[in-house]
Design an enzyme around this catalytic site. Structure first.
Site, PDB file in Angstrom:
ATOM      1  N   ASN A  30       0.865  -1.186   0.000  1.00  0.00           N
ATOM      2  CA  ASN A  30       0.000   0.000   0.000  1.00  0.00           C
ATOM      3  C   ASN A  30       0.899   1.234   0.000  1.00  0.00           C
ATOM      4  O   ASN A  30       1.457   1.594   1.036  1.00  0.00           O
ATOM      5  CB  ASN A  30      -0.895  -0.041   1.253  1.00  0.00           C
ATOM      6  CG  ASN A  30      -1.730   1.211   1.413  1.00  0.00           C
ATOM      7  OD1 ASN A  30      -1.849   2.013   0.484  1.00  0.00           O
ATOM      8  ND2 ASN A  30      -2.307   1.379   2.588  1.00  0.00           N
ATOM      9  N   LYS A  32       0.141   4.271  -0.288  1.00  0.00           N
ATOM     10  CA  LYS A  32      -0.496   5.476   0.279  1.00  0.00           C
ATOM     11  C   LYS A  32      -0.227   6.668  -0.647  1.00  0.00           C
ATOM     12  O   LYS A  32      -0.218   6.486  -1.866  1.00  0.00           O
ATOM     13  CB  LYS A  32      -0.014   5.709   1.712  1.00  0.00           C
ATOM     14  CG  LYS A  32      -0.164   4.431   2.557  1.00  0.00           C
ATOM     15  CD  LYS A  32       0.045   4.636   4.023  1.00  0.00           C
ATOM     16  CE  LYS A  32      -0.122   3.300   4.738  1.00  0.00           C
ATOM     17  NZ  LYS A  32      -0.041   3.399   6.173  1.00  0.00           N
ATOM     18  N   HIS A 119      -9.360   1.173   4.929  1.00  0.00           N
ATOM     19  CA  HIS A 119      -8.090   1.386   5.632  1.00  0.00           C
ATOM     20  C   HIS A 119      -8.327   2.361   6.786  1.00  0.00           C
ATOM     21  O   HIS A 119      -9.126   3.294   6.663  1.00  0.00           O
ATOM     22  CB  HIS A 119      -7.033   1.942   4.672  1.00  0.00           C
ATOM     23  CG  HIS A 119      -5.670   1.934   5.275  1.00  0.00           C
ATOM     24  ND1 HIS A 119      -5.269   2.897   6.157  1.00  0.00           N
ATOM     25  CD2 HIS A 119      -4.642   1.058   5.166  1.00  0.00           C
ATOM     26  CE1 HIS A 119      -4.034   2.615   6.565  1.00  0.00           C
ATOM     27  NE2 HIS A 119      -3.628   1.510   5.968  1.00  0.00           N
ATOM     28  N   GLU A 121      -6.746   4.769   7.863  1.00  0.00           N
ATOM     29  CA  GLU A 121      -6.539   6.194   7.552  1.00  0.00           C
ATOM     30  C   GLU A 121      -7.762   6.783   6.856  1.00  0.00           C
ATOM     31  O   GLU A 121      -8.120   7.938   7.084  1.00  0.00           O
ATOM     32  CB  GLU A 121      -5.268   6.347   6.689  1.00  0.00           C
ATOM     33  CG  GLU A 121      -4.013   6.145   7.537  1.00  0.00           C
ATOM     34  CD  GLU A 121      -2.821   5.568   6.788  1.00  0.00           C
ATOM     35  OE1 GLU A 121      -2.800   5.592   5.546  1.00  0.00           O
ATOM     36  OE2 GLU A 121      -1.900   5.065   7.478  1.00  0.00           O
ATOM     37  N   GLU A 191      -5.314  -4.893  10.597  1.00  0.00           N
ATOM     38  CA  GLU A 191      -4.270  -3.895  10.802  1.00  0.00           C
ATOM     39  C   GLU A 191      -4.521  -3.139  12.098  1.00  0.00           C
ATOM     40  O   GLU A 191      -5.314  -2.184  12.124  1.00  0.00           O
ATOM     41  CB  GLU A 191      -4.266  -2.895   9.637  1.00  0.00           C
ATOM     42  CG  GLU A 191      -3.985  -3.513   8.293  1.00  0.00           C
ATOM     43  CD  GLU A 191      -3.393  -2.483   7.339  1.00  0.00           C
ATOM     44  OE1 GLU A 191      -2.291  -2.728   6.840  1.00  0.00           O
ATOM     45  OE2 GLU A 191      -4.016  -1.430   7.124  1.00  0.00           O
ATOM     46  N   GLY A 197       2.648   2.246  10.743  1.00  0.00           N
ATOM     47  CA  GLY A 197       3.596   3.343  10.564  1.00  0.00           C
ATOM     48  C   GLY A 197       4.308   3.744  11.844  1.00  0.00           C
ATOM     49  O   GLY A 197       4.977   4.769  11.886  1.00  0.00           O
ATOM     50  N   SER A 237       3.582  -2.138  10.352  1.00  0.00           N
ATOM     51  CA  SER A 237       5.037  -2.231  10.556  1.00  0.00           C
ATOM     52  C   SER A 237       5.595  -3.612  10.219  1.00  0.00           C
ATOM     53  O   SER A 237       6.531  -4.088  10.863  1.00  0.00           O
ATOM     54  CB  SER A 237       5.416  -1.810  11.981  1.00  0.00           C
ATOM     55  OG  SER A 237       5.045  -0.461  12.214  1.00  0.00           O
TER      56      SER A 237
HETATM   57  P1  PGA Z   1       2.967   0.252   7.636  1.00  0.00           P
HETATM   58  O1  PGA Z   1       1.493   0.480   7.046  1.00  0.00           O
HETATM   59  O2  PGA Z   1       3.471  -1.048   7.058  1.00  0.00           O
HETATM   60  O3  PGA Z   1       3.754   1.433   7.190  1.00  0.00           O
HETATM   61  O4  PGA Z   1       2.816   0.172   9.132  1.00  0.00           O
HETATM   62  C1  PGA Z   1       0.614  -0.593   6.856  1.00  0.00           C
HETATM   63  C2  PGA Z   1      -0.674  -0.078   6.269  1.00  0.00           C
HETATM   64  O5  PGA Z   1      -1.122   1.003   6.656  1.00  0.00           O
HETATM   65  O6  PGA Z   1      -1.286  -0.738   5.400  1.00  0.00           O
END
Ligand code: PGA
Length: 274
Positions: A30, A32, A119, A121, A191, A197, A237
């Site tokens: 992803n 983003k 997601h 976010e 997640e 992140g 992560s």
């Molecule tokens: P990350 O994000 O691997 O940077 O923690 C995962 C995601 O948001 O899909």
């Protein structure tokens, strides 16, 4: 056959059936809101070459780029069955006066096969709730695209001890209206928000525990066979140094990767972590 015998007979039949189901292993990157078109083309070409050369055959790699790159990148993966393209979102509407939105038909027309939905976010910054996601899931399935449905709890919810109920409720409210024949096309991505992140990964025990709860919840609604066939990805992560341990868990079928999907070597190393 009296009922206790009939029950045991069916239980055993289901057991022997479920053990032979092979779930699809999936690693989705992803991106983003990262990468210019030129950077995205370079990254995609590298990933396609490495995956074709180094990955045997049973893992599906997926690249989820920003909308504006999808058509170009779909052209670059064309011809590799091991790499597919996803969007990070889609409109719940099929077409019409929705300025700035993108429809499933548009995505399909440029070669997109998967759509990430819900997601955290988007739930947080774009007020996407379970009811809206229910509508989006329907639109995506009706267009014959594959949804990657994200779920996961915040740290507050986990600390309050209600993380299992919270995640199960996300599934119930957005997915459990589907027919079994529709649900079996859905990919789940667990997640935990506190791991996204942040550099803090869920331990493999925490991931396995939640994935098993999700699978049991699906089994209650759709039966063991469909639950055993559902791919459940872990995200938060995930990186080359921890992917092997996470993917070795019985109920973890791959990953949804953010930061580590922005480097071809890291991403492909994760794809190879089964
Ligand atoms: P990350 O994000 O691997 O940077 O923690 C995962 C995601 O948001 O899909």
């Amino acid at each position: 056959m009296g009922w206790p015998f009939f029950y045991l007979y069916n239980l055993n039949r289901n057991r022997s059936k479920t053990t032979i189901i092979m779930r699809q292993k999936i690693v989705a990157g992803n991106w983003k809101m990262n990468k210019t078109l030129e950077e995205g083309q370079k990254l995609t070409s590298e990933i396609v070459h490495m995956v074709n050369d180094e990955v045997i055959d049973d893992v599906q790699a997926i690249i989820a780029s920003p909308y504006i790159h999808l058509a170009t990148l779909a052209g670059l993966v064309n011809g590799s069955s091991k790499v597919a393209i996803a969007s990070q979102n889609v409109s719940q509407h099929a077409s019409g006066a929705y300025t700035g939105e993108i429809s499933c038909d548009m995505l399909k027309s440029v070669g997109v096969e998967y759509v990430i939905l819900g997601h955290s976010e988007r739930r947080e910054y774009n007020q996407e709730d379970n009811a809206l996601l229910k509508a989006k899931v329907e639109t995506v399935l009706a267009a014959d695209l594959t949804p990657i449905f994200c779920c996961g709890e915040s740290l507050d919810v986990r600390e309050a001890g209600s993380h299992f109920d919270f995640v199960c409720n996300q599934l119930t409210e957005s997915l459990f209206h589907l027919l079994a024949s529709e649900f079996e096309k859905v990919i789940i991505a667990y997640e935990p928000i506190w791991a996204i992140g942040t550099g803090v990964t869920a331990s493999s025990d925490q991931a396995q525990e939640m994935h098993a709860v999700i699978r049991a919840h699906i089994a209650k609604q759709y039966g063991g066979e469909i639950a055993q066939g559902t791919s459940i990805l872990y995200g938060g992560s995930c990186k080359p140094s921890n992917a092997k341990e996470l993917f070795a868990c019985e109920d973890v079928d791959g990953g949804l990767i953010g930061g580590a999907s922005l480097q071809s070597r890291d991403f492909v190393d994760i794809v190879k972590s089964f």
